[in-house]
Design an enzyme around this catalytic site. Structure first.
Site, mmCIF file in Angstrom:
data_model
loop_
_atom_site.group_PDB
_atom_site.id
_atom_site.type_symbol
_atom_site.label_atom_id
_atom_site.label_comp_id
_atom_site.label_asym_id
_atom_site.label_seq_id
_atom_site.Cartn_x
_atom_site.Cartn_y
_atom_site.Cartn_z
ATOM 1 N N TYR A 145 0.855 -1.189 0.000
ATOM 2 C CA TYR A 145 0.000 0.000 0.000
ATOM 3 C C TYR A 145 0.890 1.238 0.000
ATOM 4 O O TYR A 145 1.875 1.313 0.727
ATOM 5 C CB TYR A 145 -0.881 0.002 1.252
ATOM 6 N N ASP A 240 9.106 2.790 -0.121
ATOM 7 C CA ASP A 240 8.071 3.403 0.714
ATOM 8 C C ASP A 240 8.308 2.940 2.144
ATOM 9 O O ASP A 240 7.983 1.812 2.509
ATOM 10 C CB ASP A 240 6.685 2.998 0.214
ATOM 11 N N LYS A 268 4.024 8.961 8.871
ATOM 12 C CA LYS A 268 3.695 8.414 10.193
ATOM 13 C C LYS A 268 4.619 8.916 11.321
ATOM 14 O O LYS A 268 4.376 9.975 11.862
ATOM 15 C CB LYS A 268 3.618 6.883 10.118
HETATM 16 C C1 LIG Z 1 0.145 4.694 5.867
HETATM 17 C C2 LIG Z 1 0.914 4.429 4.632
HETATM 18 C C3 LIG Z 1 0.862 5.302 3.523
HETATM 19 C C4 LIG Z 1 -0.097 6.449 3.447
HETATM 20 O O1 LIG Z 1 0.117 7.410 4.437
HETATM 21 P P1 LIG Z 1 -1.111 8.386 4.834
HETATM 22 O O2 LIG Z 1 -0.475 9.364 5.755
HETATM 23 O O3 LIG Z 1 -2.135 7.496 5.464
HETATM 24 O O4 LIG Z 1 -1.602 8.980 3.573
HETATM 25 C C5 LIG Z 1 1.711 5.070 2.470
HETATM 26 N N1 LIG Z 1 2.553 4.026 2.469
HETATM 27 C C6 LIG Z 1 2.612 3.140 3.492
HETATM 28 C C7 LIG Z 1 3.599 2.025 3.449
HETATM 29 C C8 LIG Z 1 1.770 3.309 4.599
HETATM 30 O O5 LIG Z 1 1.797 2.421 5.584
#
Ligand SMILES: *Cc1c(COP(=O)(O)O)cnc(C)c1O
Length: 428
Positions: A145, A240, A268
């Protein structure tokens, strides 16, 4: 534990004015049934619901609260900032401090831009990779994701996996066509596709430690080979690390595996509980960004002083000697205990864990290493386990396809209580 009458009431009230009653899908408990718990407050490793129940929190806002809730160091910095104004739409000194701290800790990041969410950061990194290479196609991995923007809503794990929606309505065919989704950990397949599509590929984006189909660990040579082959064909490699960054190690998965991606996406933890995201990497690529270069990207609240203060305080606290070792030890104690209980109660489960990040997969398989494996788990058993644990005051991630998190405030006592609760639930 008291009943959860107020949570129930609030949920029906919320459903009238908020789609599904929540502002992010997994919060609705769709995968585990029942009503979501409405939270009144948190402190350290605990959260308290509106009915007065206390829970040990293993969600931690999906990662940001690595110092636990209401950490005094973070609150102090935020309070100081609040007094001087909350947003200016003009540069502030603290943004440099955060950028310098990130570039110090992540050698692959020479320049970094702050944005307001992980979604925005990943979206911008993809646009930048396309602008830089002049190519359109991207490779992502099934179950990874990267936020909810169109070109990455293809086989995207988490909320989407939870609801069995492989992709989303509203994403045009044209956009989906430029996204190639491949199975994680299958390096032969990746090689084959890259050889074929190398002239059309702008980038490969990957969670080096996927945590949005449950926690999955990369196989031995998967990431290194990914690095070699993308380098060979000048395809931008994007890590990511929105979840893994500052969590599995201060320097994220790239520190653990010794790999330098071209771009990194963060979020985060770097906002310490406030909305934030960041993307950064090679200076020659980052210089393609507006106002220096031709790739546009902007944000009214980008580098927001409050979020930046919370992030700075959080990262500084994490840099204290031994913090990640402590997180590691406490998580190991929990996983060791849970594994024993699973065997003792005759259940079949696989626990994947790295650092303070873990998922319990209820499965007959011996290892869970991609989205297919994760999808084959016993979701009904997971739902029962989740509800049983919740009733004992243990707040786990409400989906089989999510990671659980541990903070520096989780104590051995909390771990023992969690293991005992698991024994009671799994025995029943
Ligand atoms: C949470 C998350 C996102 C998106 O971040 P948001 O602040 O919720 O938009 C993108 N990549 C990964 C791996 C995530 O866990």
């Amino acid at each position: 534990m008291k009943n959860r009458i107020k949570s129930k009431q609030y949920f029906s009230q919320a459903q009238k004015v908020i789609p599904g009653g929540v502002n992010s899908p997994v919060r609705a408990f769709g995968a585990v049934g029942g009503e979501p718990v409405f939270i009144a407050r948190g402190k350290g490793a605990y959260i308290y619901d509106v009915d007065g129940n206390k829970y040990i929190d293993y969600v931690l806002s999906w990662g940001p609260m690595i110092l636990g809730h209401v950490d005094s160091r973070v609150i102090k910095e935020v309070a100081k900032t609040l007094k001087n104004g909350t947003s200016f739409g003009a540069p502030t000194k603290k943004e440099i401090e955060l950028a310098e701290l990130i570039t110090e800790i992540y050698p692959s990041i020479e320049k970094v831009r702050l944005v307001s969410s992980g979604t925005e950061a990943a979206m911008s990194a993809i646009r930048l990779a396309r602008g830089f290479t002049g190519k359109d196609k991207i490779i992502k991995f099934e179950g990874c994701y990267h936020g909810h923007f169109d070109s990455l809503l293809v086989k995207a794990g988490s909320g989407l996996a939870t609801f069995g929606v492989p992709s989303s309505k509203g994403v045009t065919k044209g956009i989906a066509q430029d996204t190639i989704a491949l199975p994680f950990n299958d390096i032969a397949k990746v090689k084959e596709v890259i050889e074929k599509e190398k002239d059309n590929l702008a980038c490969v984006i990957v969670e080096p430690i996927p945590a949005n189909m449950g926690v999955i660990l990369p196989k031995g040579n998967f990431l290194t080979t990914l690095r070699e082959i993308t380098k060979k064909y000048n395809i931008v490699l994007i890590f990511d690390e929105v979840i893994s960054g500052f969590r599995v190690a201060l320097g994220g998965a790239q520190e653990i595996f010794g790999i330098k991606p071209d771009l990194t996406v963060l979020g985060k933890i770097i906002g310490g509980g406030f909305p934030i995201g960041a993307f950064g990497g090679r200076a020659d690529i980052m210089n393609y960004l507006s106002p220096e270069g031709p790739v546009y990207q902007a944000g009214t609240l980008s580098g927001n002083p409050v979020a930046v203060s919370a992030g700075l305080a959080t990262i500084k606290a994490l840099t204290k000697e031994g913090t990640h070792e402590k997180l590691d030890n406490i998580t190991q104690a929990l996983i060791g205990g849970l594994s024993k209980i699973i065997v003792k109660t005759n259940h079949k489960a696989v626990i994947n864990r790295i650092g303070s990040l873990f998922t319990i997969f209820f499965s007959d398989k011996n290892i869970i290493c991609d989205y297919n494996d994760a999808s084959s788990c016993d979701l009904k058993k997971f739902a029962k386990f989740f509800q049983g644990m919740l009733a004992q005051g243990i707040y786990l991630a409400p989906s089989q396809f999510e990671a659980n998190f541990i903070s520096v405030k989780h104590s051995l006592q909390d771990i023992v209580k969690t293991i005992r609760s698991a024994e009671r639930v799994l025995t029943k």
